[in-house]
Motif scaffolding. Structure first.
Motif, PDB file in Angstrom:
ATOM      1  N   LEU A  94      65.265  31.187  10.876  1.00 30.94           N
ATOM      2  CA  LEU A  94      65.401  32.297  11.806  1.00 30.94           C
ATOM      3  C   LEU A  94      66.594  33.127  11.362  1.00 30.94           C
ATOM      4  O   LEU A  94      67.739  32.691  11.487  1.00 30.94           O
ATOM      5  CB  LEU A  94      65.584  31.812  13.243  1.00 30.94           C
ATOM      6  CG  LEU A  94      65.562  32.913  14.301  1.00 30.94           C
ATOM      7  CD1 LEU A  94      64.164  33.536  14.398  1.00 30.94           C
ATOM      8  CD2 LEU A  94      65.991  32.384  15.668  1.00 30.94           C
ATOM      9  N   GLN A  95      66.314  34.296  10.805  1.00 34.16           N
ATOM     10  CA  GLN A  95      67.372  35.230  10.435  1.00 34.16           C
ATOM     11  C   GLN A  95      67.698  36.079  11.659  1.00 34.16           C
ATOM     12  O   GLN A  95      66.810  36.751  12.201  1.00 34.16           O
ATOM     13  CB  GLN A  95      66.908  36.129   9.279  1.00 34.16           C
ATOM     14  CG  GLN A  95      67.932  37.173   8.872  1.00 34.16           C
ATOM     15  CD  GLN A  95      69.186  36.576   8.274  1.00 34.16           C
ATOM     16  OE1 GLN A  95      69.118  35.642   7.476  1.00 34.16           O
ATOM     17  NE2 GLN A  95      70.346  37.093   8.667  1.00 34.16           N
ATOM     18  N   THR A 107      64.131  37.604  12.463  1.00 34.63           N
ATOM     19  CA  THR A 107      62.971  37.411  11.602  1.00 34.63           C
ATOM     20  C   THR A 107      62.730  35.923  11.390  1.00 34.63           C
ATOM     21  O   THR A 107      63.646  35.208  10.957  1.00 34.63           O
ATOM     22  CB  THR A 107      63.163  38.089  10.243  1.00 34.63           C
ATOM     23  OG1 THR A 107      63.419  39.491  10.430  1.00 34.63           O
ATOM     24  CG2 THR A 107      61.912  37.934   9.383  1.00 34.63           C
ATOM     25  N   ILE A 108      61.532  35.480  11.695  1.00 30.79           N
ATOM     26  CA  ILE A 108      61.166  34.079  11.478  1.00 30.79           C
ATOM     27  C   ILE A 108      60.369  33.966  10.190  1.00 30.79           C
ATOM     28  O   ILE A 108      59.570  34.853   9.862  1.00 30.79           O
ATOM     29  CB  ILE A 108      60.362  33.522  12.679  1.00 30.79           C
ATOM     30  CG1 ILE A 108      60.192  32.007  12.567  1.00 30.79           C
ATOM     31  CG2 ILE A 108      59.009  34.222  12.827  1.00 30.79           C
ATOM     32  CD1 ILE A 108      59.635  31.360  13.829  1.00 30.79           C
ATOM     33  N   SER A 109      60.609  32.898   9.451  1.00 29.61           N
ATOM     34  CA  SER A 109      59.859  32.652   8.220  1.00 29.61           C
ATOM     35  C   SER A 109      59.717  31.144   8.026  1.00 29.61           C
ATOM     36  O   SER A 109      60.408  30.363   8.680  1.00 29.61           O
ATOM     37  CB  SER A 109      60.552  33.293   7.016  1.00 29.61           C
ATOM     38  OG  SER A 109      61.852  32.766   6.842  1.00 29.61           O
ATOM     39  N   ARG A 110      58.822  30.762   7.139  1.00 29.83           N
ATOM     40  CA  ARG A 110      58.595  29.338   6.895  1.00 29.83           C
ATOM     41  C   ARG A 110      58.343  29.087   5.416  1.00 29.83           C
ATOM     42  O   ARG A 110      57.850  29.973   4.699  1.00 29.83           O
ATOM     43  CB  ARG A 110      57.431  28.812   7.753  1.00 29.83           C
ATOM     44  CG  ARG A 110      56.099  29.449   7.453  1.00 29.83           C
ATOM     45  CD  ARG A 110      55.045  29.060   8.496  1.00 29.83           C
ATOM     46  NE  ARG A 110      54.571  27.691   8.323  1.00 29.83           N
ATOM     47  CZ  ARG A 110      53.736  27.090   9.162  1.00 29.83           C
ATOM     48  NH1 ARG A 110      53.322  27.715  10.254  1.00 29.83           N
ATOM     49  NH2 ARG A 110      53.322  25.856   8.929  1.00 29.83           N
ATOM     50  N   SER A 131      75.644  38.343  11.907  1.00 32.45           N
ATOM     51  CA  SER A 131      74.372  37.708  11.545  1.00 32.45           C
ATOM     52  C   SER A 131      74.561  36.214  11.343  1.00 32.45           C
ATOM     53  O   SER A 131      75.641  35.752  10.969  1.00 32.45           O
ATOM     54  CB  SER A 131      73.823  38.310  10.238  1.00 32.45           C
ATOM     55  OG  SER A 131      73.545  39.686  10.377  1.00 32.45           O
ATOM     56  N   LEU A 132      73.479  35.482  11.591  1.00 30.57           N
ATOM     57  CA  LEU A 132      73.401  34.059  11.286  1.00 30.57           C
ATOM     58  C   LEU A 132      71.988  33.760  10.820  1.00 30.57           C
ATOM     59  O   LEU A 132      71.037  34.438  11.223  1.00 30.57           O
ATOM     60  CB  LEU A 132      73.710  33.194  12.511  1.00 30.57           C
ATOM     61  CG  LEU A 132      75.155  33.063  12.970  1.00 30.57           C
ATOM     62  CD1 LEU A 132      75.207  32.277  14.282  1.00 30.57           C
ATOM     63  CD2 LEU A 132      76.011  32.376  11.926  1.00 30.57           C
ATOM     64  N   ARG A 133      71.867  32.721  10.015  1.00 31.05           N
ATOM     65  CA  ARG A 133      70.554  32.258   9.597  1.00 31.05           C
ATOM     66  C   ARG A 133      70.419  30.785   9.963  1.00 31.05           C
ATOM     67  O   ARG A 133      71.167  29.949   9.462  1.00 31.05           O
ATOM     68  CB  ARG A 133      70.348  32.440   8.092  1.00 31.05           C
ATOM     69  CG  ARG A 133      68.924  32.108   7.630  1.00 31.05           C
ATOM     70  CD  ARG A 133      68.814  32.158   6.140  1.00 31.05           C
ATOM     71  NE  ARG A 133      67.435  32.110   5.667  1.00 31.05           N
ATOM     72  CZ  ARG A 133      67.051  31.395   4.619  1.00 31.05           C
ATOM     73  NH1 ARG A 133      67.909  30.674   3.955  1.00 31.05           N
ATOM     74  NH2 ARG A 133      65.776  31.427   4.238  1.00 31.05           N
ATOM     75  N   LEU A 134      69.481  30.506  10.836  1.00 31.11           N
ATOM     76  CA  LEU A 134      69.204  29.131  11.237  1.00 31.11           C
ATOM     77  C   LEU A 134      68.126  28.542  10.333  1.00 31.11           C
ATOM     78  O   LEU A 134      67.192  29.230   9.931  1.00 31.11           O
ATOM     79  CB  LEU A 134      68.742  29.066  12.686  1.00 31.11           C
ATOM     80  CG  LEU A 134      69.666  29.687  13.734  1.00 31.11           C
ATOM     81  CD1 LEU A 134      69.083  29.463  15.132  1.00 31.11           C
ATOM     82  CD2 LEU A 134      71.065  29.138  13.639  1.00 31.11           C
TER      83      LEU A 134
END
Length: 115
Positions: free
Chosen positions: A80-81, A68-71, A17-20
């Motif tokens: 972006l998870q 999963t995109i979140s803001r 996993s990465l989180r951008l």
């Protein structure tokens, strides 16, 4: 002047996993759509996901159920998870924001999925 800075890319093994993160700064009054695109070597840039609100998101078929995109509107950030990463997810990932009538792009962050 508006500036977008992505972070969080790197090298990860398949299944990892990465989180951008993407931080927008400058003279931004109202951000509409926030998006993540990616471009793999020799391929065209493609839309990965976008978010208008928590109830209005889009994902390209190849990442549905994994990304999963979140803001965070207060911080002008988009995330972006990325889970269950595959070698075919290897690309430079770019964030894009739309603040009518303008569109802004980040410089990109490299994501490499390899064992």
């Amino acid at each position: 002047q508006v500036r977008l800075v992505e972070s969080g890319g790197g090298l990860v093994q398949p299944g990892g996993s990465l989180r951008l993160s993407c931080a927008a700064s400058g003279s931004i009054f109202s951000i509409n759509t926030m998006s993540w695109y990616r471009q793999a070597p020799g391929k065209e840039r493609e839309l990965v996901a976008h978010i208008i609100s928590e109830d209005s998101t889009y994902y390209t078929d190849t990442v549905k159920g994994r990304f999963t995109i979140s803001r965070d509107n207060a911080k002008n950030m988009v995330y972006l998870q990325m889970n269950s990463l595959k070698p075919e997810d290897t690309a430079v990932y770019y964030c894009r924001i739309q603040s009518e009538p303008y569109v802004y792009w980040g410089q990109g962050t490299q994501v490499t999925v390899s064992s």
